[in-house]
Design a protein around this motif. Sequence first.
Motif, short mmCIF file in Angstrom:
data_model
loop_
_atom_site.label_atom_id
_atom_site.label_comp_id
_atom_site.label_asym_id
_atom_site.label_seq_id
_atom_site.Cartn_x
_atom_site.Cartn_y
_atom_site.Cartn_z
N THR A 1 85.08 69.42 62.10
CA THR A 1 85.83 68.70 63.02
C THR A 1 85.11 68.46 64.25
O THR A 1 85.24 69.45 64.87
N GLN B 1 98.56 62.79 52.27
CA GLN B 1 98.77 63.77 53.22
C GLN B 1 99.37 64.92 52.63
O GLN B 1 99.62 65.86 53.33
N LYS C 1 95.13 68.67 55.23
CA LYS C 1 95.03 67.77 56.23
C LYS C 1 96.35 66.73 56.22
O LYS C 1 96.26 65.61 55.81
N HIS D 1 97.79 65.31 58.49
CA HIS D 1 97.59 64.10 59.41
C HIS D 1 96.52 63.18 59.16
O HIS D 1 96.00 62.46 60.02
N ASP E 1 91.17 62.33 59.10
CA ASP E 1 90.37 62.39 60.21
C ASP E 1 91.46 63.54 61.12
O ASP E 1 90.83 63.77 62.21
N GLY E 2 92.22 64.00 60.69
CA GLY E 2 93.05 64.87 61.50
C GLY E 2 92.58 66.28 61.64
O GLY E 2 91.71 66.74 60.66
#
Length: 520
Positions: free
Chosen positions: A300, A477, A503, A505, A508-509
Amino acid sequence: MSPSTRRTRTSKPKSRKGCITCKIRHVKCDEAKPECDQCTRTGRKCDGYTNASQMQLRQAIIQSPPRRPNGHLGADRRIVLVPGTREERQYVQFFCVRTTRALSGFFPSGFWARDLPQLSYRNAAVRHAVAAVGALHLRQLQGRLGSQGGGLGGDDAFTLQQYNKSIQTFLQQMGSGNEMEADLMLIQCLLFVCLEMLQGNSKQAMNHVEGGLRILSRQVQNSSLDRSLYQFFCRQVNQLSYFGRPLTPLIDTVSKDFANVTSSGRLVFDHIDQARDCLTNITTRSLCLIRSVQRHVCATPQHPLHPQQLQQQLALLRECHAWLQAFEALGKKPAATSGMLDPRAPLSMTCQYYTAITWLSTCTSLDEMNLDRFHENFEAVVSAGERLIELCAADQPNSSTEHFFLDADVMPVLYWTVQRCRDPLLRRRALRALSTYPAREGMWDKGLHIAVARRFVALEEAAVTHLPVAQRFPMPQHRVYDAMIASERESRGKCSPVLFRSKPHGVDGPWENRWEIVCW
């Protein structure tokens, strides 16, 4: 493990001066002399004190300079009197007749059927280890051995005695001043692995496997190493990776004969052993790439992949397709020629192949929807697994005990399929197959992994439980990306901390980590 569940030592440092019996049983010794109260209170024979612990045994194996043998483990046609006591001979015989078939699994093996039994007659350390494994295997078949971490109980005096004798005799052989053959050291490691696996001591089994891998890492140029031993430890590399241990791939300079290549560049197998060794090689290198890629895509923010990683992925996929063509051609040959005498062998390899190529094809992205493109591969894994399990049940129709297989050929692929396949019906078929598989495999704790797989499905489908089962496709999600079972668990109870990573969100969360205690 979360801070709330981590166990720490609050008093004095851990003592390593306990008696031999307590060390092997993995229990705390009160260190009373001449016999500890822990043993005498429970009616066991205290074998006294020595500096030769299992850790020192592994260190001695690692540090000892093995000499190169003059040749492969060969057949010994000398007539010898069977050594040992009557009880030792009884369990050695059981090992030779029953246990060797279980340890060789679905594949023919001259090493298990011939070479190791002969060696047990000539080498005392091997004979004691063989007798201990045979005694434990008999208990397992009689349903008197716990399926998870049971350890050595009160009625295991013989097994404990043989384990002690094997360790002590082996250390004496290593300290005799004569260099020991690498093959013999690996065989002793292998037998210790069997003992710990049968007891459910995954941590100790992994330690012995890593000891064997260190020996092999020093012997990769030794073309006289026994091929069966080499390939066994190569397969264990993949097992270790499932349990959070780092992959330690071996450069395959020992076993270059696992395939023939025609003038047109086509791969050809003459025997199922060649196909299996080649698949192990491809799978190990694929897992290495997958782990490397995951460190980039799971970061991340995500790290860009190197062009070399994408090129390596394409090259491995081409190898996978070439393997499948050669494997299908091998299946058309007579069973006596191809070595496919047990129909479960090609089925297990089919499961492993479709799992490997699916994982390899999708590892460069965190988008779980990419897995939907491989529904046929998941179907192939589940169908082959179901058929294999039917054959296992038919092999011993009246037996209420589980088989024990040294290699993990089926459980890992079914477990992975339950997690990665979104089709609710297909993943339930995989879970049902995993639950009904009448066998224990390697270091896999069947009860624990089934419980984790069920919880995995429940978490993903929590938002769609109001729908009919056939429509419970989890949304992106709600996908769970990983279920990390706490490694090196100290507790032998039927509960374990598990970390579920998701993940919610989007890809990319941020990561959401959810610790749960899973019981079974």
